[in-house]
Design an enzyme around this catalytic site. Sequence first.
Site, mmCIF file in Angstrom:
data_model
loop_
_atom_site.group_PDB
_atom_site.id
_atom_site.type_symbol
_atom_site.label_atom_id
_atom_site.label_comp_id
_atom_site.label_asym_id
_atom_site.label_seq_id
_atom_site.Cartn_x
_atom_site.Cartn_y
_atom_site.Cartn_z
ATOM 1 N N HIS A 11 -10.072 1.272 2.062
ATOM 2 C CA HIS A 11 -9.608 2.629 2.390
ATOM 3 C C HIS A 11 -10.795 3.577 2.597
ATOM 4 C CE1 HIS A 11 -5.232 2.459 2.047
ATOM 5 N NE2 HIS A 11 -5.310 1.820 0.893
ATOM 6 N N HIS A 21 -9.086 -4.133 -1.491
ATOM 7 C CA HIS A 21 -8.110 -3.341 -0.730
ATOM 8 C C HIS A 21 -8.463 -1.851 -0.814
ATOM 9 C CE1 HIS A 21 -3.785 -2.266 0.398
ATOM 10 N NE2 HIS A 21 -4.258 -1.144 -0.085
ATOM 11 N N GLU A 22 -8.735 -1.360 -2.030
ATOM 12 C CA GLU A 22 -9.019 0.075 -2.191
ATOM 13 C C GLU A 22 -10.349 0.447 -1.543
ATOM 14 O OE1 GLU A 22 -6.618 1.857 -2.938
ATOM 15 O OE2 GLU A 22 -5.368 0.274 -3.773
ATOM 16 N N CYS A 64 0.851 -1.191 0.000
ATOM 17 C CA CYS A 64 0.000 0.000 0.000
ATOM 18 C C CYS A 64 0.887 1.241 0.000
ATOM 19 C CB CYS A 64 -0.870 -0.030 1.257
ATOM 20 S SG CYS A 64 -1.988 1.361 1.393
HETATM 21 NI NI NI Z 1 -3.717 0.855 0.022
#
Ligand code: NI
Length: 164
Positions: A142, A138-139, A96
């Site tokens: 966020h 994953h995104e 990341c």
């Molecule tokens: Ni990330």
Amino acid sequence: MALLPVLTFPDPRLKERSNPVEVFDAELQSFIADLEQTLRSSPGGVGIAAPQVGRLQRIVIVDVSGKPNIQHHGRLILINPEIDSWEGMVKGREGCMSVPDFTGNVIRADSITLRAHDVLGQPRQYDMRGYEARAVQHECDHLDGLLFLDRLVSRRHDLFPRKK
Ligand code: NI
């Protein structure tokens, strides 16, 4: 266009929940261009989310097309993304831009279905699997204030210093 400074762990803004985009205007397009340039500046980078540059809105860019031998949809700009279904569980290594010194093993769904708006506010739907599905999960994390560090099975066995 401009490169945007990327927030790094443990910046408290990375723990915030982001807000939906409601206005699809020229300012949004300009921000997305800057966000994409920031992603492209990171060697091997496959995704970025707006909160990583301190803009708490539900905007994600994913592009895994540089990885060999995988299924993908090319360059994806996902606004207000919603994952509707998850199937299978696979452990895999993630990095990341906000956690530059480490990578980690995280369990993600192998395939997902996803709804999102494009840059013009048009609704889109995607089925994806494998590495692309992992990058999108994953995104999207966020946007809810979660980092891969929050999903490690074991801090002791699944966190690895990056080779310098
Ligand atoms: Ni990330």
